[in-house]
Design an enzyme around this catalytic site. Structure first.
Site, short mmCIF file in Angstrom:
data_model
loop_
_atom_site.label_atom_id
_atom_site.label_comp_id
_atom_site.label_asym_id
_atom_site.label_seq_id
_atom_site.Cartn_x
_atom_site.Cartn_y
_atom_site.Cartn_z
N HIS A 56 0.84 -1.20 0.00
CA HIS A 56 0.00 0.00 0.00
C HIS A 56 0.88 1.25 0.00
O HIS A 56 2.04 1.21 0.40
CB HIS A 56 -0.89 0.01 1.24
CG HIS A 56 -2.01 -0.98 1.18
ND1 HIS A 56 -3.10 -0.92 2.02
CD2 HIS A 56 -2.21 -2.08 0.41
CE1 HIS A 56 -3.92 -1.91 1.76
NE2 HIS A 56 -3.39 -2.64 0.78
N GLU A 58 0.89 3.86 1.91
CA GLU A 58 1.41 4.24 3.22
C GLU A 58 2.65 3.43 3.58
O GLU A 58 3.63 3.98 4.10
CB GLU A 58 0.36 4.01 4.32
CG GLU A 58 -0.89 4.84 4.15
CD GLU A 58 -2.01 4.12 3.41
OE1 GLU A 58 -3.18 4.36 3.74
OE2 GLU A 58 -1.72 3.31 2.49
N CYS A 86 -6.16 1.87 5.94
CA CYS A 86 -6.84 0.64 6.33
C CYS A 86 -6.27 0.14 7.66
O CYS A 86 -5.32 0.72 8.19
CB CYS A 86 -6.67 -0.42 5.23
SG CYS A 86 -4.97 -1.05 5.11
N CYS A 89 -2.47 -0.69 7.45
CA CYS A 89 -1.63 0.50 7.45
C CYS A 89 -1.68 1.22 8.79
O CYS A 89 -0.67 1.78 9.24
CB CYS A 89 -2.05 1.43 6.31
SG CYS A 89 -1.66 0.73 4.69
#
Length: 147
Positions: A56, A58, A86, A89
């Protein structure tokens, strides 16, 4: 006279990362990590390219920032991300001890702020809604193309 960058500037930089993801066929989420008014980490979703569900935006930005400063903790750093983090993360942000998280679009289904107790570090400060419409529009266009 030096004029400091503001939240809108840094969110725009995160949007540039999200646009890269969009053009690569990835869910268009982008992130930057900032310390002392400088971007020290950038990232965008790479889950398809890397065939890695953990890739992801992040996570990419956190890793780049940690490498940049040579330390695993991102105290006194701010993460700007185009979509609410999410749960995965949120855990990474918890462990990195990032001081502030600014996100654009809310994630009503999978966003970590939907959970109680908070998944974020107790000292983390939040700012939401920065360029929310622009962040949401990019996501909407992406998923519209996929249908």
């Amino acid at each position: 006279m030096i004029i400091p960058f503001d939240d809108a500037y840094f969110m725009r930089q995160a949007l540039i990362e999200a646009e890269k993801a969009f053009h690569e066929g990835e869910v268009p989420v982008g992130a930057v990590v900032v310390a002392n008014q400088q971007i020290i980490g950038r990232g965008h979703n790479l889950t398809e390219k890397l065939q890695d569900v953990t890739a992801h935006a992040e996570i990419q930005a956190i890793t780049a920032a940690a490498i940049h400063i040579g330390a695993k903790y991102l105290k006194d750093c701010t993460l700007y991300v185009t979509l609410e983090p999410c749960c995965m993360c949120a855990g990474a942000l918890y462990w990195s001890q990032v001081s502030k998280i600014c996100f654009g679009a809310r994630d009503e289904k999978r966003g970590a702020t939907n959970f109680s107790p908070s998944l974020f570090h107790k000292t983390t400060v939040f700012e939401t809604g920065i360029a929310a419409d622009e962040c949401s529009e990019l996501l909407r266009r992406f998923f519209e193309q996929k249908r």
